[in-house]
Design a protein around this motif. Sequence first.
Motif, short mmCIF file in Angstrom:
data_model
loop_
_atom_site.label_atom_id
_atom_site.label_comp_id
_atom_site.label_asym_id
_atom_site.label_seq_id
_atom_site.Cartn_x
_atom_site.Cartn_y
_atom_site.Cartn_z
N VAL A 93 0.84 -1.20 0.00
CA VAL A 93 0.00 0.00 0.00
C VAL A 93 0.88 1.25 0.00
CG1 VAL A 93 -1.74 1.30 1.29
CG2 VAL A 93 -1.89 -1.20 1.18
N LEU A 94 1.91 1.24 0.82
CA LEU A 94 2.84 2.38 0.86
C LEU A 94 3.55 2.57 -0.48
CD1 LEU A 94 4.31 1.73 4.41
CD2 LEU A 94 3.16 3.84 3.72
N LYS A 95 3.90 1.45 -1.10
CA LYS A 95 4.54 1.52 -2.41
C LYS A 95 3.62 2.18 -3.43
CE LYS A 95 7.96 0.44 -5.26
NZ LYS A 95 9.32 1.00 -5.12
N GLU A 96 2.34 1.82 -3.38
CA GLU A 96 1.38 2.41 -4.31
C GLU A 96 1.20 3.90 -4.05
OE1 GLU A 96 -0.62 2.37 -7.63
OE2 GLU A 96 0.27 0.54 -6.80
N LEU A 97 1.39 4.30 -2.79
CA LEU A 97 1.22 5.71 -2.40
C LEU A 97 2.54 6.49 -2.40
CD1 LEU A 97 -1.17 5.24 0.68
CD2 LEU A 97 -1.81 6.24 -1.53
N GLU A 98 3.62 5.89 -2.90
CA GLU A 98 4.94 6.47 -2.67
C GLU A 98 5.09 7.91 -3.17
OE1 GLU A 98 8.12 4.30 -4.46
OE2 GLU A 98 7.06 3.97 -6.34
N GLU A 99 4.36 8.28 -4.20
CA GLU A 99 4.47 9.66 -4.68
C GLU A 99 3.73 10.65 -3.78
OE1 GLU A 99 1.04 10.31 -7.98
OE2 GLU A 99 2.52 8.78 -8.50
N LYS A 100 2.92 10.13 -2.85
CA LYS A 100 2.13 10.99 -1.98
C LYS A 100 2.60 10.99 -0.52
CE LYS A 100 -2.23 10.77 -4.56
NZ LYS A 100 -2.46 12.23 -4.64
#
Length: 563
Positions: A336-343
């Motif tokens: 989940v963190l990887k998917e949100l990494e740009e945020k």
Amino acid sequence: MSVMLSMSLDHRSKKVYSGAEGHIRKALLKACGFVDEELDRPLVAVVNSWTNIVPGHVHLDKIAEAVEAGIRMAGGTPLQFNTIAICDGVAMGHKGMQYSLLSRDIIAASIEIMNEVYQFDGMVLIGSCDKIVPGMLMAAAYLDIPTIFINGGPMLPGCFKGQKLTASKGLEMMFKAIMTSPPEEAEKIIKEISDYTYPGPGSCQGMYTANTMCCLCEALGIALPGSTTIPSVDARKLKAAKRAGMQIMKIIEEDIKVSDILTYESFENAIRVCMALGGSSNIVLHLPAISSQLGINLPLELFDKISRETPLLCKIDPAGPYTIKDLDEAGGIPAVLKELEEKIYQNVLTVTGKTLGENIRDAEVLNREVIRPLNNPYHKEGGIAILKGNLAPEGAIVKQSAVDPKMLRFEGKAKVFDSEEESLKAIVSGEIEPGEIVVIRYEGPRGSGMREMLWPTVALTASGLDKKVALVTDGRFSGVTRGPCIGHVSPEAMMGGPIALVKDDDIILIDIPDRILKLKITEEELKERKKKWEPPKPRVERGILNIYSKMAGPTSRGASFLY
């Protein structure tokens, strides 16, 4: 790391247990069976919350054994003590729930007391369920010593007549039996379902409060990556516990304190992850209560801002069909963190001694239905919305990810109740009509200890009214709750908030997309009602609940009474 690691002069425990005076204190620990060689090493508190009457905690004795093994392997000496732990599910629907939220502060205080008396060099926190985890984190933030959190892991889903069961699904089935079957038949049905809903140890299966808080421990950086979604019965959980025990020794030696990890940026990361997960609305109580120990302010507006910016990537029970086990198999919180990494803020420090960005460098999403990509989310906004208006001048909260799209805007007549019990009786007896808004008041922190209104919300769902009726309360909700349920209305009724002035048949407007909660009467009428209002007699006039009712802070700042 050497197994003969000894204390440096900088260790807290050295200041208490060295020299002539130190030997006087050591004598009492020797009476417990410890030898000098153990007491000359770094002393690590293993803060357990084991009990045999909470399913999320019934196996934590085994987790603690693994943590202690890890500490010893890395050259430390584990010293274990327990906090209290209650099961919110057992507390539901009776006076026991009045004690749930205040127990969070009691847990924090017990950990503070033990640490200040024994002067441990660091601690490993072991918890699973609703108030235990935030209580532990409040203590960790207050004490600001090296700390790692390890949870007991989620429960596996049950199976009843070929149907996957979770806590939310099982409760809805049980209440449906109450409302549609003769009493004797209902009891028989409920007894049968109760044998399959909770099949073993662990925190309840969905993205309810317990699992939400545990998952956020990873996002905060206070738990090892990938550790919190591992099911309770998986051997990986014991391995993670051993690694937590070993790692606490490393961060003690490197003097990595809680304040180095729990920064403003890490709290923003945790809020963002919660919004992507569709996590429990109770985080709006717990995260500010934790952050305030470090002087970090998390206003309601921040939660709403982040929710508007963060797409909903997961539909985990009660919002959807998936469980925490499915989330784990899809890559867990690192994915989940990887998917949100740009945020997210990637340069924040974690208990690994590395940054969050370093921790998730190799993470990947393994199931794109469980964890959607940013460009194809379940919803463009996150799971929680903050509403305001003349009915909630200081704010109210809704888990919008669990609301049917048709109910995001709703207007109806108020049906007012002054307690959870009164509302539940009316719902079960069929007194609530489609188009109405159930108002339950005097259930805020100073009214009743801020109970969770789970049973009324489950009863509405079981009766088929969750898409026809809304609920507004100054109480709060279980993470199991779904539907247009607006909670944490502030100021609360006991403090003379506008919710205390609502009358039957008043029109209430709920507009979640525009963040509005409005009582449709004139300002003059509202002022006239306020002049005539008198606070009711306190429900409890002695004991800890009486103290809480007098001292509890507002829900917008965590509803704490000791911190």
